[in-house]
Design an enzyme around this catalytic site. Structure first.
Site, mmCIF file in Angstrom:
data_model
loop_
_atom_site.group_PDB
_atom_site.id
_atom_site.type_symbol
_atom_site.label_atom_id
_atom_site.label_comp_id
_atom_site.label_asym_id
_atom_site.label_seq_id
_atom_site.Cartn_x
_atom_site.Cartn_y
_atom_site.Cartn_z
ATOM 1 N N CYS A 2 52.588 -9.058 43.435
ATOM 2 C CA CYS A 2 51.454 -8.443 43.177
ATOM 3 C C CYS A 2 51.436 -7.279 41.869
ATOM 4 C CB CYS A 2 50.943 -7.860 44.351
ATOM 5 S SG CYS A 2 49.275 -6.964 44.143
ATOM 6 N N GLU A 104 46.453 -12.992 39.732
ATOM 7 C CA GLU A 104 47.563 -13.778 39.669
ATOM 8 C C GLU A 104 47.489 -14.843 38.452
ATOM 9 O OE1 GLU A 104 51.007 -14.128 39.135
ATOM 10 O OE2 GLU A 104 50.952 -13.403 41.328
#
Length: 245
Positions: A2, A104
């Site tokens: 993340c 992402e």
């Protein structure tokens, strides 16, 4: 992993969801990046929850200087209880990091090195209005931690987001994902009395139905870019559309 996420839910709504009483003034942020301040829910010795500002990138108490934090924005679940950088915080300083969603990137076709950003968010906002990442926090004291004009021993409070293996939804983009805790497990994660084995059992991939993903504009690539438009659907060019297997 993340490396970028969103914190835009109004603080009053976060207080309702997470059960803290203080209402700091928080601006919505659509592109939170490492080494920036983030909002995190902690629990004090009396059992009260609070919303704190923590710098993203954990600096262990024993670190010689705070720059190490830029390499510790994430902590792998499979080593968090034993690694020197994280084990103390895992035992005593756990937090919840609210997120509307996270970003992402996936390699796209066409020009070499080009990547398509995706926004990952709750699939059912009614059932899960916000995500809660499993996090750890630390307090580091040293001359370099003091802002200009402040006392040199002012503590620098930092945090890291724990990651685990990707579930089927996320595996289309990456082999890692942040640990997204079920609301039923928030209290156990914050409770200092929870046994380590029970904590480790929580650090697993979220069920596949919890998250959904959508392509968004490459404008999010710049950490200086903000705005709600960053999370709006923006299909990639047809000739460079990534394959979701």
């Amino acid at each position: 992993m993340c490396g970028r996420f969103v914190q835009a839910t109004p603080v009053a709504e976060l207080a309702r969801l997470f059960g803290f009483g203080d209402l700091p003034n928080l601006e919505p942020r659509w592109n939170v990046a490492p080494t920036q301040d983030i909002a995190a829910v902690t629990r004090d010795a009396g059992g009260q929850r609070h919303l704190q500002r923590l710098r993203w990138g954990l600096v262990p108490a024993w670190a010689r200087e705070p720059g190490i934090g830029s390499r510790m924005i994430n902590a792998r679940a499979d080593g968090v209880a034993e690694k020197p950088a994280f084990r103390s915080a895992f035992r005593a300083r756990r937090c919840l990091i609210p997120a509307d969603g996270f970003y992402e990137w996936q390699a796209a076709g066409g020009r070499a090195g080009r990547k398509q950003p995706f926004y990952i968010l709750p699939a059912d906002r009614a059932a899960m209005p916000v995500l809660a990442f499993a996090g750890l926090w630390e307090s580091w004291t040293g001359p370099a931690s003091a802002p200009a004009g402040a006392a040199p021993d002012r503590p620098l409070r930092t945090a890291t987001i724990i990651t685990t293996d990707a579930n089927g939804t996320m595996r289309r983009l990456h082999d890692r994902m942040p640990v997204v805790l079920d609301p039923a497990d928030w209290a156990a994660w914050l409770d200092p009395a929870t046994a380590p084995r029970d904590l480790l059992a929580l650090l697993c991939p979220a069920p596949e139905h919890v998250l959904t993903l959508r392509p968004v504009s490459p404008r999010v690539n710049s950490v200086r870019t903000q705005g709600a438009d960053l999370i709006q659907p923006a299909p990639p060019p047809v000739d460079e559309a990534p394959r979701l297997l």
